[in-house]
Design an enzyme around this catalytic site. Structure first.
Site, PDB file in Angstrom:
ATOM      1  N   HIS A 174     -22.254   3.546   4.796  1.00 61.74           N
ATOM      2  CA  HIS A 174     -22.256   4.099   3.424  1.00 61.74           C
ATOM      3  C   HIS A 174     -23.647   4.553   3.000  1.00 61.74           C
ATOM      4  CE1 HIS A 174     -18.076   3.092   2.688  1.00 61.74           C
ATOM      5  NE2 HIS A 174     -18.318   2.017   3.410  1.00 61.74           N
TER       6      HIS A 174
ATOM      7  N   LYS B  75     -18.217   9.765   6.499  1.00 60.04           N
ATOM      8  CA  LYS B  75     -18.418   9.628   5.053  1.00 60.04           C
ATOM      9  C   LYS B  75     -19.463  10.656   4.602  1.00 60.04           C
ATOM     10  CE  LYS B  75     -16.877   4.883   5.601  1.00 60.04           C
ATOM     11  NZ  LYS B  75     -15.444   4.993   5.351  1.00 60.04           N
TER      12      LYS B  75
ATOM     13  N   THR C 248     -12.079   5.082  26.708  1.00 58.49           N
ATOM     14  CA  THR C 248     -11.376   5.914  25.719  1.00 58.49           C
ATOM     15  C   THR C 248     -11.918   7.339  25.776  1.00 58.49           C
ATOM     16  OG1 THR C 248     -10.695   6.003  23.396  1.00 58.49           O
ATOM     17  CG2 THR C 248     -12.949   5.330  23.785  1.00 58.49           C
ATOM     18  N   THR C 249     -11.071   8.281  25.476  1.00 60.59           N
ATOM     19  CA  THR C 249     -11.471   9.694  25.528  1.00 60.59           C
ATOM     20  C   THR C 249     -12.580   9.977  24.508  1.00 60.59           C
ATOM     21  OG1 THR C 249      -9.243  10.256  26.202  1.00 60.59           O
ATOM     22  CG2 THR C 249     -10.549  12.056  25.310  1.00 60.59           C
TER      23      THR C 249
ATOM     24  N   ARG D 224       0.829  -1.211   0.000  1.00 61.81           N
ATOM     25  CA  ARG D 224       0.000   0.000   0.000  1.00 61.81           C
ATOM     26  C   ARG D 224       0.862   1.259   0.000  1.00 61.81           C
ATOM     27  NH1 ARG D 224      -5.514  -1.425   2.160  1.00 61.81           N
ATOM     28  NH2 ARG D 224      -5.317  -3.619   2.642  1.00 61.81           N
TER      29      ARG D 224
ATOM     30  N   SER E 205     -23.964 -13.756  10.209  1.00 61.69           N
ATOM     31  CA  SER E 205     -23.307 -12.623   9.571  1.00 61.69           C
ATOM     32  C   SER E 205     -23.241 -12.802   8.062  1.00 61.69           C
ATOM     33  CB  SER E 205     -21.884 -12.516  10.140  1.00 61.69           C
ATOM     34  OG  SER E 205     -21.114 -11.660   9.347  1.00 61.69           O
TER      35      SER E 205
ATOM     36  N   THR F 285      -8.769  -6.398   0.818  1.00 68.30           N
ATOM     37  CA  THR F 285     -10.011  -5.605   0.858  1.00 68.30           C
ATOM     38  C   THR F 285     -11.047  -6.229  -0.071  1.00 68.30           C
ATOM     39  OG1 THR F 285      -8.601  -3.691   1.218  1.00 68.30           O
ATOM     40  CG2 THR F 285     -10.889  -3.240   0.688  1.00 68.30           C
TER      41      THR F 285
ATOM     42  N   SER G 258     -19.486  -1.683   0.765  1.00 73.84           N
ATOM     43  CA  SER G 258     -18.612  -0.591   0.333  1.00 73.84           C
ATOM     44  C   SER G 258     -17.836  -0.892  -0.934  1.00 73.84           C
ATOM     45  CB  SER G 258     -17.636  -0.237   1.448  1.00 73.84           C
ATOM     46  OG  SER G 258     -16.764  -1.314   1.691  1.00 73.84           O
TER      47      SER G 258
HETATM   48  C1  LIG Z   1     -19.079  -0.744   6.085  1.00 70.42           C
HETATM   49  C2  LIG Z   1     -18.165   0.031   6.979  1.00 70.42           C
HETATM   50  N1  LIG Z   1     -18.403   0.034   8.306  1.00 70.42           N
HETATM   51  C3  LIG Z   1     -17.605   0.716   9.152  1.00 70.42           C
HETATM   52  C4  LIG Z   1     -16.527   1.439   8.696  1.00 70.42           C
HETATM   53  C5  LIG Z   1     -15.659   2.181   9.676  1.00 70.42           C
HETATM   54  O1  LIG Z   1     -16.040   3.522   9.760  1.00 70.42           O
HETATM   55  P1  LIG Z   1     -14.994   4.630  10.259  1.00 70.42           P
HETATM   56  O2  LIG Z   1     -14.182   5.017   9.070  1.00 70.42           O
HETATM   57  O3  LIG Z   1     -15.856   5.738  10.800  1.00 70.42           O
HETATM   58  O4  LIG Z   1     -14.179   3.985  11.320  1.00 70.42           O
HETATM   59  C6  LIG Z   1     -16.253   1.481   7.338  1.00 70.42           C
HETATM   60  C7  LIG Z   1     -15.089   2.284   6.851  1.00 70.42           C
HETATM   61  O5  LIG Z   1     -14.662   2.280   5.761  1.00 70.42           O
HETATM   62  C8  LIG Z   1     -17.082   0.748   6.448  1.00 70.42           C
HETATM   63  O6  LIG Z   1     -16.831   0.740   5.137  1.00 70.42           O
END
Ligand SMILES: Cc1ncc(COP(=O)(O)O)c(C=O)c1O
Length: 411
Positions: free
Chosen positions: A224, A255, A284-285, A22, A144, A370, A196
């Site tokens: 998305h 997004k 976490t903060t 990458r 899932s 990916t 996505s």
């Molecule tokens: C389907 C899906 N869920 C969750 C996320 C994670 O979101 P974030 O970028 O706000 O961490 C992404 C990020 O690309 C995604 O594509």
């Protein structure tokens, strides 16, 4: 004995060999001139002249270009000057600001749910919520979709609850799997409204019907979908009038809303349960004031100005039309995400490099893991700032490279 340095170097070399190392492109986005940015080429670019140059970005997830919206920018600046740069702590220890409460109420209203909960990101929202549900609900089984996001897979895995994977959006397979389970066993169906990488939409209503039939909860990732679909950007389930059929809606601001941060929305009890047990929420903060104020304002902006969504979808339709008259085989799966299948990592990398180096057009190649091997692609996303002329130039440039590389053409 392991030589750590050699081990790391070999792992990196493997990625180079498979053309999936990458490379992060160094960009300075122009706040006042989207979708352009100043690119700082490095030696890896293959260029002799490494001086910075202006490029158009064709792969941003800031779908509606809201990160450039003047009201949202003003809201961020104002929040920082009023409250400072940090929230000051975790939500439990001095880090719950008034803006967090306002934003959670606003999200709940947007998704017609009783309550909502903020997280550091969409990733964390998925990971923390699914881990907590699987960990705390005794004998829970997740069903899932096979293409859910990495953050959902991690959450389910970390919980150590059983995870049954059904074929992508395949209702018959999902029902076959539901049938085998003890009707008394707690179940959650985990899926995504807009996937996505292919841009396809889930059969939300039919999945919700199966959930009702087999007494399962529904968990829908709308990352998305929010911003881009539904009145005020409430997402795909909202657009289809199905909000009441989804038990937990997960979304983010990074997004369609042009900001940062993630959330879930659901019943008062469910949200309070996650708030009280989720490690990824508790330890976490919390989100800083600028980020929270931007999210609140982005929801307001989309509620009031319907022209932003309309202008975005008009451009998406135009690009698809232009592509359909070209030799480029793109996937039109009914959403704003436009994947162009290349099919191998080397060509995908080369196409992206030539578009950038020759045409000043930046599209990131998408490779394994990916997408599956053979599914390598360019994933095109627009904003309302992409003019019709820019789109014409893009299709022309890509078509030329497509012929030059002798890639498989559209039928
Ligand atoms: C389907 C899906 N869920 C969750 C996320 C994670 O979101 P974030 O970028 O706000 O961490 C992404 C990020 O690309 C995604 O594509």
């Amino acid at each position: 004995m392991i030589d750590y340095k050699d081990f790391f170097a070999q792992k990196i070399q493997n990625l180079h060999d498979e053309h999936r190392y990458r490379i992060f492109i160094d960009l300075e986005r122009f706040q006042d001139n989207p979708p352009f940015a100043l690119w700082h080429p490095t030696a890896q670019s293959g260029l002799d002249d490494l001086s910075p140059r202006k490029v158009a970005v064709w792969c941003s997830n800031d779908y509606l270009g809201l990160s450039h919206h003047p009201s949202i920018i003003r809201a961020q600046i104002k929040a920082t000057s009023l409250y400072g740069t940090s929230s000051g702590g975790t939500r439990n220890i001095s880090g719950t600001g008034h803006l967090h409460n306002l934003l959670e109420a606003r999200i709940a209203k947007l998704h017609q749910k009783e309550n909502a909960l903020l997280f550091s990101s969409g990733y964390v929202a998925n990971e923390a919520t699914l881990t907590t549900l699987g960990d705390q609900i005794s004998d829970l089984v997740f069903l899932s979709d096979e293409k859910v996001h990495a953050s959902m897979i991690q959450g389910m895995r970390h919980s150590r609850a059983e995870r049954i994977i059904f074929k992508h959006s395949d209702l018959a397979d999902l029902e076959d799997k539901l049938k085998t389970l003890d009707p008394m066993r707690p179940k959650i169906i985990v899926f995504v409204s807009v996937y996505s990488m292919d841009g396809d939409r889930a059969p939300i209503e039919a999945i919700a019907d199966l959930a009702r039939k087999y007494n399962a909860l529904t968990y829908l990732d709308e990352v998305h979908g929010v911003g881009v679909y539904g009145a005020g950007g409430a997402g795909v389930a909202a657009e289809l009038g199905l909000l009441d059929r989804i038990d937990i809606i997960q979304g983010n601001f990074a997004k369609g809303f042009g900001g940062f941060g993630g959330y879930i929305a659901g019943t008062r009890e469910c949200i309070d349960f996650v708030r009280s047990y989720a490690s990824g929420f508790i330890f976490t903060t919390s989100l800083p004031p600028a980020v929270t104020a931007a999210a609140l304002t982005a929801i307001d902006v989309l509620e009031k100005d319907v022209s932003i969504q309309a202008s975005f979808h008009e451009r998406v339709a135009y690009l698809k039309r232009r592509l359909s008259y070209s030799i480029i085989p793109f996937i039109d799966s009914g959403s704003h995400i436009i994947p162009i299948r290349v099919g191998d990592a080397a060509h995908c990398h080369l196409l992206s490099q030539r578009l950038l180096n020759q045409n000043n057009m930046y599209v990131q190649p998408i490779n394994f893991p990916t997408v599956p091997r053979g599914g390598e692609r360019l994933r095109i996303t627009l904003t309302p700032h992409h003019t019709f002329d820019l789109i014409d130039d893009f299709v022309d440039a890509l078509s030329k490279l497509w012929s030059e590389f002798k890639l498989r053409q559209a039928a």
